[in-house]
Design an enzyme around this catalytic site. Sequence first.
Site, PDB file in Angstrom:
ATOM      1  N   SER A 195      -5.248   6.990 -12.290  1.00 63.03           N
ATOM      2  CA  SER A 195      -6.580   7.097 -11.452  1.00 63.03           C
ATOM      3  C   SER A 195      -6.290   8.141 -10.350  1.00 63.03           C
ATOM      4  O   SER A 195      -7.338   9.117 -10.066  1.00 63.03           O
ATOM      5  CB  SER A 195      -7.131   5.719 -10.796  1.00 63.03           C
ATOM      6  N   ASN A 236       5.763  13.308  -4.701  1.00 64.84           N
ATOM      7  CA  ASN A 236       5.474  12.102  -5.251  1.00 64.84           C
ATOM      8  C   ASN A 236       4.559  11.439  -4.450  1.00 64.84           C
ATOM      9  O   ASN A 236       4.633  11.489  -2.954  1.00 64.84           O
ATOM     10  CB  ASN A 236       6.863  11.106  -5.163  1.00 64.84           C
ATOM     11  N   HIS A 261       3.329   7.602  -3.154  1.00 66.10           N
ATOM     12  CA  HIS A 261       3.725   6.163  -2.965  1.00 66.10           C
ATOM     13  C   HIS A 261       2.675   5.082  -2.176  1.00 66.10           C
ATOM     14  O   HIS A 261       2.194   5.496  -1.136  1.00 66.10           O
ATOM     15  CB  HIS A 261       5.266   6.255  -2.231  1.00 66.10           C
ATOM     16  N   SER A 298       1.840   7.232   1.113  1.00 72.19           N
ATOM     17  CA  SER A 298       2.509   8.492   1.668  1.00 72.19           C
ATOM     18  C   SER A 298       2.545   9.371   0.389  1.00 72.19           C
ATOM     19  O   SER A 298       2.726   9.109  -0.724  1.00 72.19           O
ATOM     20  CB  SER A 298       3.883   8.015   1.820  1.00 72.19           C
ATOM     21  N   ASP A 353      12.364   7.134  -3.242  1.00 69.55           N
ATOM     22  CA  ASP A 353      11.267   7.416  -2.212  1.00 69.55           C
ATOM     23  C   ASP A 353      11.983   7.660  -0.754  1.00 69.55           C
ATOM     24  O   ASP A 353      11.473   7.274   0.060  1.00 69.55           O
ATOM     25  CB  ASP A 353      10.303   6.215  -2.021  1.00 69.55           C
TER      26      ASP A 353
HETATM   27  C1  GAR Z   1      -0.116   4.761  -7.310  1.00 72.72           C
HETATM   28  O1  GAR Z   1      -0.452   3.889  -6.405  1.00 72.72           O
HETATM   29  C2  GAR Z   1       1.369   5.540  -6.902  1.00 72.72           C
HETATM   30  O2  GAR Z   1       1.482   5.880  -5.473  1.00 72.72           O
HETATM   31  C3  GAR Z   1       2.245   4.484  -7.427  1.00 72.72           C
HETATM   32  O3  GAR Z   1       1.627   4.024  -8.718  1.00 72.72           O
HETATM   33  C4  GAR Z   1       0.208   4.182  -8.797  1.00 72.72           C
HETATM   34  C5  GAR Z   1      -0.541   4.876  -9.766  1.00 72.72           C
HETATM   35  O4  GAR Z   1      -1.820   4.753 -10.138  1.00 72.72           O
HETATM   36  N1  GAR Z   1       3.671   5.042  -7.658  1.00 72.72           N
HETATM   37  C6  GAR Z   1       4.563   4.142  -7.369  1.00 72.72           C
HETATM   38  O5  GAR Z   1       4.668   3.159  -6.736  1.00 72.72           O
HETATM   39  C7  GAR Z   1       5.862   5.263  -7.184  1.00 72.72           C
HETATM   40  N2  GAR Z   1       6.676   4.343  -6.713  1.00 72.72           N
HETATM   41  P1  GAR Z   1      -2.620   5.513 -11.093  1.00 72.72           P
HETATM   42  O6  GAR Z   1      -1.801   5.571 -12.284  1.00 72.72           O
HETATM   43  O7  GAR Z   1      -3.758   4.945 -11.098  1.00 72.72           O
HETATM   44  O8  GAR Z   1      -2.515   6.852 -10.302  1.00 72.72           O
END
Ligand code: GAR
Length: 198
Positions: free
Chosen positions: A13, A107, A109, A136, A145
């Site tokens: 997303s 990245n 987070h 972040s 992270d």
């Molecule tokens: C996001 O919130 C991203 O920050 C997190 O996964 C989600 C991906 O959502 N990443 C982590 O937790 C990495 N440690 P999406 O696939 O809907 O974009």
Amino acid sequence: MLSLVVLVSGQGSNLRSLLTASEDAEFPARVVAVGSDRDDAGGLAVAEEFGIPTFTVAFSSFDDRAEWGDAMLEQITQWQPDLVILSGFMRLFPPRVVDALSPNMINTHPAFLPEFPGAHGVRDALAAGVEQTGASVIVVDNGVDSGPIIARERVPVVPGDTESSLHDRIKIVERRLLIQAVLDIANAHIDLKELATA
Ligand code: GAR
């Protein structure tokens, strides 16, 4: 024009919002490819919807992390990106990959780093009972992270929040921070090299 390779493991997303932003001719960055560590990542379908080339280097097809990392690096560098974005990419890269791409790898987070690093940032914040968490964007280093912070913002936890409702609210902030970070890097308002050596 900043060229981007975006790596995803999940639904994508945040990738979708970046691709939507980059449809604006004035946006100073373009996604040239989207990669994943798993062939069932929803983010790959999002990329295809926008006509962006994709690649998958399945973690499960390799004997060890170093070999997988080398294969991933080969795919990424083929696209000669100015910046690599980990957008819900849920694997840690081996040091060789980080060293090759640093500091031009960032990245997102779903927590106010350095609070709640790792794969379950939202769940861990809820379990800790905090009243606010956050989102972040960081430079990737060899820790979990732990890299220099480019941007972060607080997000309140509200009564009755579930992991899913809180994560959805965090992602709204995350998307804005990510797009602003890409703009700032493209317009040289943020110098990743300087951030990484500070
Ligand atoms: C996001 O919130 C991203 O920050 C997190 O996964 C989600 C991906 O959502 N990443 C982590 O937790 C990495 N440690 P999406 O696939 O809907 O974009």
